[in-house]
Motif scaffolding. Sequence first.
Motif, PDB file in Angstrom:
ATOM      1  N   SER A 170       0.630  -1.256  -0.008  1.00  0.00           N
ATOM      2  CA  SER A 170      -0.033  -0.117   0.003  1.00  0.00           C
ATOM      3  C   SER A 170       0.910   1.149  -0.207  1.00  0.00           C
ATOM      4  O   SER A 170       0.649   2.133  -0.756  1.00  0.00           O
ATOM      5  CB  SER A 170      -0.909   0.155   1.159  1.00  0.00           C
ATOM      6  OG  SER A 170      -1.755   1.124   1.445  1.00  0.00           O
ATOM      7  N   ILE A 171       1.822   1.254   0.708  1.00  0.00           N
ATOM      8  CA  ILE A 171       2.918   2.362   0.919  1.00  0.00           C
ATOM      9  C   ILE A 171       3.575   2.615  -0.513  1.00  0.00           C
ATOM     10  O   ILE A 171       3.699   3.707  -1.002  1.00  0.00           O
ATOM     11  CB  ILE A 171       3.824   2.312   2.186  1.00  0.00           C
ATOM     12  CG1 ILE A 171       3.131   2.276   3.501  1.00  0.00           C
ATOM     13  CG2 ILE A 171       4.925   3.371   2.042  1.00  0.00           C
ATOM     14  CD1 ILE A 171       4.129   1.700   4.403  1.00  0.00           C
ATOM     15  N   THR A 218       2.640   2.081  -3.686  1.00  0.00           N
ATOM     16  CA  THR A 218       1.863   2.506  -4.584  1.00  0.00           C
ATOM     17  C   THR A 218       1.919   4.119  -4.325  1.00  0.00           C
ATOM     18  O   THR A 218       1.279   4.800  -5.164  1.00  0.00           O
ATOM     19  CB  THR A 218       0.556   1.918  -4.455  1.00  0.00           C
ATOM     20  OG1 THR A 218      -0.321   2.277  -3.216  1.00  0.00           O
ATOM     21  CG2 THR A 218       0.509   0.428  -4.565  1.00  0.00           C
ATOM     22  N   ARG A 219       2.264   4.660  -3.166  1.00  0.00           N
ATOM     23  CA  ARG A 219       1.797   6.083  -2.874  1.00  0.00           C
ATOM     24  C   ARG A 219       3.124   6.708  -3.161  1.00  0.00           C
ATOM     25  O   ARG A 219       3.203   8.095  -3.085  1.00  0.00           O
ATOM     26  CB  ARG A 219       1.332   6.383  -1.502  1.00  0.00           C
ATOM     27  CG  ARG A 219      -0.089   5.685  -1.451  1.00  0.00           C
ATOM     28  CD  ARG A 219      -0.691   6.096  -0.212  1.00  0.00           C
ATOM     29  NE  ARG A 219      -0.035   5.863   1.103  1.00  0.00           N
ATOM     30  CZ  ARG A 219      -0.335   4.854   1.712  1.00  0.00           C
ATOM     31  NH1 ARG A 219      -1.232   4.056   1.535  1.00  0.00           N
ATOM     32  NH2 ARG A 219       0.192   4.658   3.050  1.00  0.00           N
ATOM     33  N   ILE A 220       4.346   6.113  -2.887  1.00  0.00           N
ATOM     34  CA  ILE A 220       5.461   7.045  -2.834  1.00  0.00           C
ATOM     35  C   ILE A 220       6.319   6.702  -4.241  1.00  0.00           C
ATOM     36  O   ILE A 220       6.251   6.076  -4.866  1.00  0.00           O
ATOM     37  CB  ILE A 220       6.393   6.539  -1.693  1.00  0.00           C
ATOM     38  CG1 ILE A 220       6.914   5.019  -1.664  1.00  0.00           C
ATOM     39  CG2 ILE A 220       5.950   6.854  -0.419  1.00  0.00           C
ATOM     40  CD1 ILE A 220       7.873   4.849  -0.600  1.00  0.00           C
ATOM     41  N   ARG A 224       4.077   7.576   8.344  1.00  0.00           N
ATOM     42  CA  ARG A 224       3.677   8.712   7.463  1.00  0.00           C
ATOM     43  C   ARG A 224       5.029   9.758   7.485  1.00  0.00           C
ATOM     44  O   ARG A 224       4.931  10.540   6.434  1.00  0.00           O
ATOM     45  CB  ARG A 224       2.460   9.692   8.268  1.00  0.00           C
ATOM     46  CG  ARG A 224       2.954  10.007   9.795  1.00  0.00           C
ATOM     47  CD  ARG A 224       1.748  10.811  10.508  1.00  0.00           C
ATOM     48  NE  ARG A 224       2.165  11.187  11.920  1.00  0.00           N
ATOM     49  CZ  ARG A 224       1.863  10.463  13.001  1.00  0.00           C
ATOM     50  NH1 ARG A 224       1.633   9.308  12.720  1.00  0.00           N
ATOM     51  NH2 ARG A 224       2.249  10.760  14.142  1.00  0.00           N
ATOM     52  N   GLU A 282       6.837   8.305   4.661  1.00  0.00           N
ATOM     53  CA  GLU A 282       6.239   8.410   3.322  1.00  0.00           C
ATOM     54  C   GLU A 282       6.715  10.076   2.896  1.00  0.00           C
ATOM     55  O   GLU A 282       7.041  10.577   1.703  1.00  0.00           O
ATOM     56  CB  GLU A 282       4.627   8.544   3.332  1.00  0.00           C
ATOM     57  CG  GLU A 282       4.379   7.102   3.452  1.00  0.00           C
ATOM     58  CD  GLU A 282       2.625   6.991   3.250  1.00  0.00           C
ATOM     59  OE1 GLU A 282       2.234   7.665   2.608  1.00  0.00           O
ATOM     60  OE2 GLU A 282       2.274   5.737   3.680  1.00  0.00           O
ATOM     61  N   SER A 303       9.598  11.534  -0.576  1.00  0.00           N
ATOM     62  CA  SER A 303       9.270  12.435  -1.824  1.00  0.00           C
ATOM     63  C   SER A 303      10.563  12.752  -2.210  1.00  0.00           C
ATOM     64  O   SER A 303      11.553  13.079  -1.379  1.00  0.00           O
ATOM     65  CB  SER A 303       8.185  13.445  -1.151  1.00  0.00           C
ATOM     66  OG  SER A 303       8.965  14.512  -0.487  1.00  0.00           O
TER      67      SER A 303
END
Length: 251
Positions: free
Chosen positions: A62-63, A65-67, A228, A231, A235
Amino acid sequence: MEYSKNFKIQPIVDIKSNRVCGGEMLYRPNGRNLSPEILEELDNDPFLNLEVTKNSFLLAMSILTRIQSDVWISINISPKYMGDGKGFMRALSKESEDLDRLRRQVGKRLKIELTEKCVMEPQQLEFLQYLNTIHEIAIDDFGSGIAPLKNMVELPFSKVKVDMDIIKGIDYSEAKQRFLKWLVAGCHSIDVSVCAEGIETASQLMLCKRVGVDEGQGWLWSKAIEIRDFEVMASPMETAAISLGQVIETT
């Protein structure tokens, strides 16, 4: 994911660039550090062991897919209670709408660290080989005396993590320095990277850099941090800003 409160991530740094390149997912029940009692329960309770492994697998995907696409996450897997892995994969599928698609999406950015201390059965090795078709295998705790050396012959691993006991005091030990130099040379000769765990001082880091260690993990940079925060750190702008000597804030 509700169970995310039970995990933190310790950043891992590319030694050449001094930038965060990935992180290791660590079990921290309700934010607490692991006590000997919790470690014993995790090792001896099949249900807890598999539940923690399943949750870390799902959370890491899940993580990822976001970073950003060049940062990875490793999770710890003990094949001890896995069997042929079919039950484990079914459990994952029940909580993921399209597990195969998600696994392909994160690909080799999800790394599997082997924590099992004993020689594995053929069905367990086959399951790990199956995972390796999409993800990557790392050998954990090398140099601790419990690394699964026989398994390394049969698994297509891409990384070796040097145990923190080897790194501790390495700047004063010629024997440890020779061992690390030998290990790095051997790994690089077969296109396997090396990560040193437990780096706490600049002198340890400089020695690791001098012999060609690829990645570092330890309190010199950061303890395990909240998901969090990792994440945000992952970036592009934040990652580029992290350099040697800047301690990553912990929570």
